[in-house]
Scaffold this motif. Structure first.
Motif, PDB file in Angstrom:
ATOM      1  N   TRP A 107       0.755  -5.723  41.569  1.00  0.00           N
ATOM      2  CA  TRP A 107      -0.386  -4.935  41.097  1.00  0.00           C
ATOM      3  C   TRP A 107      -0.411  -4.905  39.576  1.00  0.00           C
ATOM      4  O   TRP A 107      -1.469  -5.080  38.966  1.00  0.00           O
ATOM      5  CB  TRP A 107      -0.327  -3.495  41.593  1.00  0.00           C
ATOM      6  CG  TRP A 107      -0.101  -3.288  43.049  1.00  0.00           C
ATOM      7  CD1 TRP A 107      -0.219  -4.215  44.061  1.00  0.00           C
ATOM      8  CD2 TRP A 107       0.301  -2.065  43.682  1.00  0.00           C
ATOM      9  NE1 TRP A 107       0.093  -3.635  45.262  1.00  0.00           N
ATOM     10  CE2 TRP A 107       0.407  -2.326  45.069  1.00  0.00           C
ATOM     11  CE3 TRP A 107       0.584  -0.792  43.200  1.00  0.00           C
ATOM     12  CZ2 TRP A 107       0.793  -1.336  45.972  1.00  0.00           C
ATOM     13  CZ3 TRP A 107       0.952   0.193  44.098  1.00  0.00           C
ATOM     14  CH2 TRP A 107       1.050  -0.077  45.472  1.00  0.00           C
ATOM     15  N   ALA A 145     -15.588  -8.628  43.699  1.00  0.00           N
ATOM     16  CA  ALA A 145     -15.918  -7.329  43.112  1.00  0.00           C
ATOM     17  C   ALA A 145     -17.206  -6.769  43.700  1.00  0.00           C
ATOM     18  O   ALA A 145     -17.394  -5.557  43.740  1.00  0.00           O
ATOM     19  CB  ALA A 145     -16.068  -7.465  41.599  1.00  0.00           C
ATOM     20  N   ALA A 153      -7.320  -7.387  47.543  1.00  0.00           N
ATOM     21  CA  ALA A 153      -7.685  -5.995  47.288  1.00  0.00           C
ATOM     22  C   ALA A 153      -7.532  -5.590  45.826  1.00  0.00           C
ATOM     23  O   ALA A 153      -8.461  -5.026  45.221  1.00  0.00           O
ATOM     24  CB  ALA A 153      -6.857  -5.068  48.180  1.00  0.00           C
ATOM     25  N   VAL A 154      -6.377  -5.849  45.238  1.00  0.00           N
ATOM     26  CA  VAL A 154      -6.150  -5.407  43.863  1.00  0.00           C
ATOM     27  C   VAL A 154      -6.945  -6.271  42.885  1.00  0.00           C
ATOM     28  O   VAL A 154      -7.504  -5.763  41.899  1.00  0.00           O
ATOM     29  CB  VAL A 154      -4.652  -5.425  43.526  1.00  0.00           C
ATOM     30  CG1 VAL A 154      -4.406  -4.946  42.098  1.00  0.00           C
ATOM     31  CG2 VAL A 154      -3.883  -4.529  44.501  1.00  0.00           C
ATOM     32  N   ALA A 157     -10.355  -4.973  42.959  1.00  0.00           N
ATOM     33  CA  ALA A 157     -10.419  -3.710  42.234  1.00  0.00           C
ATOM     34  C   ALA A 157     -10.504  -3.951  40.727  1.00  0.00           C
ATOM     35  O   ALA A 157     -11.286  -3.296  40.019  1.00  0.00           O
ATOM     36  CB  ALA A 157      -9.198  -2.857  42.554  1.00  0.00           C
ATOM     37  N   CYS A 158      -9.712  -4.888  40.226  1.00  0.00           N
ATOM     38  CA  CYS A 158      -9.747  -5.223  38.799  1.00  0.00           C
ATOM     39  C   CYS A 158     -11.107  -5.769  38.394  1.00  0.00           C
ATOM     40  O   CYS A 158     -11.682  -5.377  37.363  1.00  0.00           O
ATOM     41  CB  CYS A 158      -8.672  -6.247  38.467  1.00  0.00           C
ATOM     42  SG  CYS A 158      -6.983  -5.662  38.659  1.00  0.00           S
TER      43      CYS A 158
END
Length: 255
Positions: A107, A145, A153-154, A157-158
């Protein structure tokens, strides 16, 4: 059309597939290209290919997660090539696995490269653009996105954070004549996608599935993205800001 003649353009991740294609496209339009990459050999290779073709480019080693390196590379660019007219935040990294199989160290790396690194670049470049009351910023996010993507997932998110950040910066700096827009690639035939596929049980099957899902029937190519990026940085797009453009062959079509 040499509409970028004499203008300095920074492209982060410029030694990679999309980044390299974008650097070459700007150079063809007359820009002075600063090829930023943490892999200096890759950056030099792209810069050399531009110079061999008659363009102007300089390679700079820059790990965008390191603010000191960002500040040094931006200062060196301005000293050698002149004030920055265009910033393309293209550098990125991904790991393809279900969220519960990821670990905090992954992450941290995803956030550092895909979000914090772009913040460093904006923070280093925006003051000069605001003072000159001119500038173009194009941020490379992802369709992950916009619609989500299993196994990312991460990363999603970014990139979602980068979209929201871009819209806010577009509002804050519109009065300075700066436009900020986002390009969201779909599956694109790059080393990053190949790396994602290698992590799957059956890489060839995964790539075939990606291709079948795209209405236009093929994976994106680096030049497809470069075309959109250069357009959003051009005078033709001077009244476009805070927008998100999907370049995905129709894979995602929601507004």
């Amino acid at each position: 059309m040499q509409q970028f003649t004499g203008k300095t353009v920074i492209v982060t991740g410029g030694g990679g597939g999309i980044g390299g294609a974008t650097c070459r496209r700007f150079a063809q339009a007359g820009a002075l290209v600063a090829v930023f990459d943490m892999n200096l050999d890759a950056a030099r290779a792209v810069a050399a290919s531009i110079v061999e073709a008659g363009g102007k480019a300089t390679a700079f080693q820059c790990d965008i997660t390191d603010r000191a390196q960002v500040d040094a590379a931006v200062a060196a660019t301005e000293a050698q090539l002149g004030p920055i007219a265009v910033l393309v935040n293209n550098a990125g990294w991904d790991v393809f696995k279900p969220f519960t199989k990821t670990v905090p160290a992954e992450w941290a790396k995803l956030i550092a490269i895909n979000l914090t690194g772009a913040l460093h670049m904006h923070h280093a470049v925006l003051p000069g653009m605001a003072e000159r009351k001119a500038g173009r910023i194009v941020n490379i996010a992802s369709d992950a996105a916009r619609v989500g993507s299993s196994g990312e997932a991460v990363y999603a998110a970014c990139k979602g954070g980068l979209v929201a950040f871009s819209k806010t910066i577009a509002r804050e700096h519109a009065r300075h004549g700066i436009t900020v827009n986002v390009v969201c690639p779909g599956p694109t035939d790059t080393a990053l996608l190949a790396g994602v596929a290698e992590g799957a049980p059956n890489p060839e099957k995964l790539l075939e599935a990606f291709t079948r899902a795209i209405p236009l029937g093929r994976l994106g190519q680096a030049d497809d993205l470069a075309s959109a990026i250069v357009f959003l940085a051009s005078e033709d797009a001077s009244f476009i800001t805070g927008q998100v453009l999907s370049v995905s062959g129709g894979l995602t079509m929601n507004g």
